[in-house]
Design a protein around this motif. Structure first.
Motif, mmCIF file in Angstrom:
data_model
loop_
_atom_site.group_PDB
_atom_site.id
_atom_site.type_symbol
_atom_site.label_atom_id
_atom_site.label_comp_id
_atom_site.label_asym_id
_atom_site.label_seq_id
_atom_site.Cartn_x
_atom_site.Cartn_y
_atom_site.Cartn_z
ATOM 1 N N LYS A 1 2.953 -6.768 6.529
ATOM 2 C CA LYS A 1 4.149 -6.583 7.359
ATOM 3 C C LYS A 1 4.001 -7.368 8.667
ATOM 4 O O LYS A 1 4.438 -6.916 9.724
ATOM 5 C CB LYS A 1 4.339 -5.096 7.679
ATOM 6 C CG LYS A 1 4.597 -4.200 6.484
ATOM 7 C CD LYS A 1 6.061 -4.152 6.117
ATOM 8 C CE LYS A 1 6.350 -3.122 5.045
ATOM 9 N NZ LYS A 1 7.793 -3.044 4.709
ATOM 10 N N GLU A 2 3.414 -8.540 8.574
ATOM 11 C CA GLU A 2 3.162 -9.317 9.784
ATOM 12 C C GLU A 2 4.449 -9.699 10.518
ATOM 13 O O GLU A 2 4.531 -9.607 11.751
ATOM 14 C CB GLU A 2 2.384 -10.595 9.443
ATOM 15 C CG GLU A 2 2.063 -11.432 10.674
ATOM 16 C CD GLU A 2 1.297 -12.710 10.349
ATOM 17 O OE1 GLU A 2 0.990 -13.470 11.280
ATOM 18 O OE2 GLU A 2 1.024 -12.946 9.145
ATOM 19 N N LYS A 3 5.469 -10.105 9.787
ATOM 20 C CA LYS A 3 6.730 -10.512 10.420
ATOM 21 C C LYS A 3 7.351 -9.348 11.188
ATOM 22 O O LYS A 3 7.852 -9.520 12.308
ATOM 23 C CB LYS A 3 7.711 -11.034 9.368
ATOM 24 C CG LYS A 3 7.328 -12.390 8.787
ATOM 25 C CD LYS A 3 8.370 -12.872 7.796
ATOM 26 C CE LYS A 3 7.997 -14.240 7.230
ATOM 27 N NZ LYS A 3 8.996 -14.718 6.237
ATOM 28 N N GLU A 4 7.324 -8.170 10.570
ATOM 29 C CA GLU A 4 7.897 -6.994 11.231
ATOM 30 C C GLU A 4 7.107 -6.637 12.496
ATOM 31 O O GLU A 4 7.694 -6.304 13.535
ATOM 32 C CB GLU A 4 7.911 -5.796 10.274
ATOM 33 C CG GLU A 4 8.873 -5.933 9.099
ATOM 34 C CD GLU A 4 8.266 -6.641 7.900
ATOM 35 O OE1 GLU A 4 8.789 -6.468 6.792
ATOM 36 O OE2 GLU A 4 7.278 -7.404 8.075
ATOM 37 N N PRO B 1 0.812 -1.219 0.000
ATOM 38 C CA PRO B 1 0.000 0.000 0.000
ATOM 39 C C PRO B 1 0.846 1.269 0.000
ATOM 40 O O PRO B 1 1.843 1.355 0.722
ATOM 41 C CB PRO B 1 -0.828 -0.117 1.281
ATOM 42 C CG PRO B 1 -0.035 -1.030 2.159
ATOM 43 C CD PRO B 1 0.635 -1.991 1.236
ATOM 44 N N LYS B 2 0.431 2.214 -0.812
ATOM 45 C CA LYS B 2 1.191 3.464 -0.966
ATOM 46 C C LYS B 2 0.448 4.704 -0.469
ATOM 47 O O LYS B 2 1.053 5.736 -0.221
ATOM 48 C CB LYS B 2 1.539 3.672 -2.452
ATOM 49 C CG LYS B 2 2.440 2.613 -3.056
ATOM 50 C CD LYS B 2 3.832 2.681 -2.462
ATOM 51 C CE LYS B 2 4.793 1.732 -3.181
ATOM 52 N NZ LYS B 2 6.149 1.755 -2.563
ATOM 53 N N ILE C 1 2.908 4.060 10.865
ATOM 54 C CA ILE C 1 4.167 4.829 10.831
ATOM 55 C C ILE C 1 5.334 3.930 11.216
ATOM 56 O O ILE C 1 6.390 3.931 10.572
ATOM 57 C CB ILE C 1 4.083 6.039 11.785
ATOM 58 C CG1 ILE C 1 3.043 7.045 11.287
ATOM 59 C CG2 ILE C 1 5.449 6.719 11.911
ATOM 60 C CD1 ILE C 1 2.764 8.186 12.267
ATOM 61 N N LYS C 2 5.154 3.156 12.269
ATOM 62 C CA LYS C 2 6.207 2.255 12.750
ATOM 63 C C LYS C 2 6.595 1.233 11.681
ATOM 64 O O LYS C 2 7.773 0.859 11.562
ATOM 65 C CB LYS C 2 5.725 1.528 14.005
ATOM 66 C CG LYS C 2 6.828 0.833 14.781
ATOM 67 C CD LYS C 2 7.667 1.866 15.524
ATOM 68 C CE LYS C 2 8.720 1.221 16.388
ATOM 69 N NZ LYS C 2 9.544 2.220 17.100
ATOM 70 N N LEU C 3 5.626 0.805 10.895
ATOM 71 C CA LEU C 3 5.876 -0.197 9.858
ATOM 72 C C LEU C 3 6.299 0.422 8.535
ATOM 73 O O LEU C 3 6.498 -0.283 7.544
ATOM 74 C CB LEU C 3 4.613 -1.046 9.657
ATOM 75 C CG LEU C 3 4.222 -1.941 10.840
ATOM 76 C CD1 LEU C 3 2.848 -2.550 10.621
ATOM 77 C CD2 LEU C 3 5.269 -3.028 11.076
ATOM 78 N N GLY C 4 6.429 1.744 8.498
ATOM 79 C CA GLY C 4 6.906 2.422 7.300
ATOM 80 C C GLY C 4 5.874 2.530 6.191
ATOM 81 O O GLY C 4 6.227 2.612 5.013
ATOM 82 N N ILE C 5 4.605 2.548 6.554
ATOM 83 C CA ILE C 5 3.524 2.634 5.567
ATOM 84 C C ILE C 5 3.108 4.091 5.370
ATOM 85 O O ILE C 5 2.818 4.786 6.347
ATOM 86 C CB ILE C 5 2.302 1.802 6.019
ATOM 87 C CG1 ILE C 5 2.709 0.351 6.290
ATOM 88 C CG2 ILE C 5 1.190 1.884 4.987
ATOM 89 C CD1 ILE C 5 3.283 -0.373 5.100
ATOM 90 N N PRO C 6 3.051 4.574 4.132
ATOM 91 C CA PRO C 6 2.689 5.975 3.874
ATOM 92 C C PRO C 6 1.220 6.266 4.220
ATOM 93 O O PRO C 6 0.323 5.592 3.726
ATOM 94 C CB PRO C 6 2.921 6.129 2.363
ATOM 95 C CG PRO C 6 3.784 4.980 1.964
ATOM 96 C CD PRO C 6 3.405 3.863 2.886
ATOM 97 N N VAL C 7 1.007 7.250 5.076
ATOM 98 C CA VAL C 7 -0.339 7.669 5.463
ATOM 99 C C VAL C 7 -0.636 9.009 4.791
ATOM 100 O O VAL C 7 0.089 9.979 4.982
ATOM 101 C CB VAL C 7 -0.453 7.811 6.996
ATOM 102 C CG1 VAL C 7 -1.825 8.368 7.385
ATOM 103 C CG2 VAL C 7 -0.207 6.468 7.674
ATOM 104 N N VAL C 8 -1.699 9.048 4.002
ATOM 105 C CA VAL C 8 -2.034 10.286 3.281
ATOM 106 C C VAL C 8 -3.201 11.028 3.922
ATOM 107 O O VAL C 8 -3.447 12.195 3.613
ATOM 108 C CB VAL C 8 -2.369 9.998 1.801
ATOM 109 C CG1 VAL C 8 -1.147 9.453 1.081
ATOM 110 C CG2 VAL C 8 -3.557 9.047 1.671
ATOM 111 N N GLY C 9 -3.916 10.357 4.833
ATOM 112 C CA GLY C 9 -5.033 10.990 5.518
ATOM 113 C C GLY C 9 -5.237 10.357 6.875
ATOM 114 O O GLY C 9 -5.157 9.133 7.013
ATOM 115 N N ALA C 10 -5.470 11.190 7.910
ATOM 116 C CA ALA C 10 -5.624 10.647 9.257
ATOM 117 C C ALA C 10 -6.639 11.464 10.053
ATOM 118 O O ALA C 10 -6.929 12.615 9.727
ATOM 119 C CB ALA C 10 -4.275 10.625 9.983
ATOM 120 N N ASP C 11 -7.143 10.859 11.115
ATOM 121 C CA ASP C 11 -8.160 11.485 11.956
ATOM 122 C C ASP C 11 -7.566 12.597 12.819
ATOM 123 O O ASP C 11 -6.345 12.750 12.923
ATOM 124 C CB ASP C 11 -8.804 10.423 12.848
ATOM 125 C CG ASP C 11 -7.782 9.806 13.789
ATOM 126 O OD1 ASP C 11 -7.832 10.078 14.993
ATOM 127 O OD2 ASP C 11 -6.912 9.043 13.308
#
Length: 302
Positions: A150-153, A50-51, A64-74
């Motif tokens: 990113k289950e292993k991470e 996911p991008k 954030i911890k898993l390095g996933i780009p967040v483009v919108g948040a609460d």
């Protein structure tokens, strides 16, 4: 002539098979970028990489911890100082901003199953919904890891966190005593709340991971529901030998200026650790790391 017709038919069959093979290969190629996650709202086909993720719940720190780009948040996520850098380019959204969410062109949306406009939001992008507290706080981190491939991470972080928190808990107990109690108190608006062992604000670390003791009154009134509203007059009954005071804003809550508060032993003995509620609110991986570091410094001076 008959042989020519047979040969022609054979060639056509081979050609159709080749075309079918190409289409099948194309389909496999398209599907190779996704997998199915079994969510509370159904079997959701999610992207493997996911991008552009939109978060409508308290899982921003996990992403954030898993390095996933967040483009919108609460709003809660956007107000968290610990998330500021990672969310500098993200947009503030809510489950009422359906058009705004769509404009962000997310490839994945994550939220609670209580989300408003569920049907409309699910049409925008693959949407994975969770029921709050359906998983314990560490398994929830692993589930978020599964959703974003990113289950292993996530599991590696959980294993490491358990060790770090348990070791810190032993050190703290050795310093403050095996029977010492700790309470978590928060001022929210005009209300005063005490918290159980699974409502963010460091409660999971204190009571579950580090196995510190909860005051009996808190155990009786707040453990099952997760929180309990009290008055300043009876707060002393719920106060532990040590107190975590969660505060929104810079101003001291009104109840801290009352005689009832000043009579609490933890206050008299300077055993109250004040925290910024905005950055202590959640129980995601990033926040848990921050909370654990805070407890190390507060209780152990590390």
């Amino acid at each position: 002539m008959k042989k020519l017709i047979i040969a022609f038919i054979a060639l056509m069959v081979l050609a159709l098979a080749a075309c079918g093979g190409k289409e099948e290969a194309k389909d496999k190629k398209e599907d190779s970028g996704t997998f199915t996650y079994k969510a509370v709202n159904g079997d959701i086909k999610v992207p493997k990489n996911p991008k552009r993720v939109v978060v409508l719940a308290g899982y921003t720190g996990d992403l954030i911890k898993l390095g996933i780009p967040v483009v919108g948040a609460d709003q809660w996520s956007m107000d968290n100082p610990q998330f500021k850098d990672a969310l500098k380019d993200a947009k503030l959204i809510s489950d009422e901003d359906v058009e705004k969410i769509a404009e962000l062109k997310p490839d994945l949306i994550i939220g609670y199953d209580t989300v408003k406009n569920k049907e409309k939001i699910e049409k925008i992008a693959p949407t994975v919904l969770f029921t709050y507290n359906a998983y314990d706080y560490l398994q929830q981190a692993v589930e978020i890891g599964k959703v974003v491939n990113k289950e292993k991470e996530a599991q590696a972080w959980v294993d490491d966190f358990k060790t770090r928190a348990a070791d810190t808990g032993k050190e703290i107990k050795a310093k403050i005593g095996e029977d010492a109690t700790v309470s978590v108190i928060e001022s929210f608006g005009k209300e005063i709340y005490v918290y159980g062992n699974n409502w963010g604000r460091g409660t999971e670390i204190l009571y579950q991971a580090m196995k510190l003791n909860m005051p009996e009154a808190v155990k009786k009134d707040a453990l099952k529901q997760g929180y309990y509203a009290v008055s300043s007059e009876v707060l002393k009954k719920y106060a532990g030998d040590y107190m975590i005071l969660s505060v929104f804003g810079d101003q001291d809550p009104a109840f801290t200026k009352t005689k009832y508060y000043k009579e609490i032993p933890a206050v008299k003995n300077n055993r109250v650790f004040r925290v910024n509620a905005n950055e202590f609110y959640f129980n995601d991986m990033m926040t848990l790391d921050f909370q654990l570091d805070f407890f190390k410094k507060s209780f152990l001076g590390k």
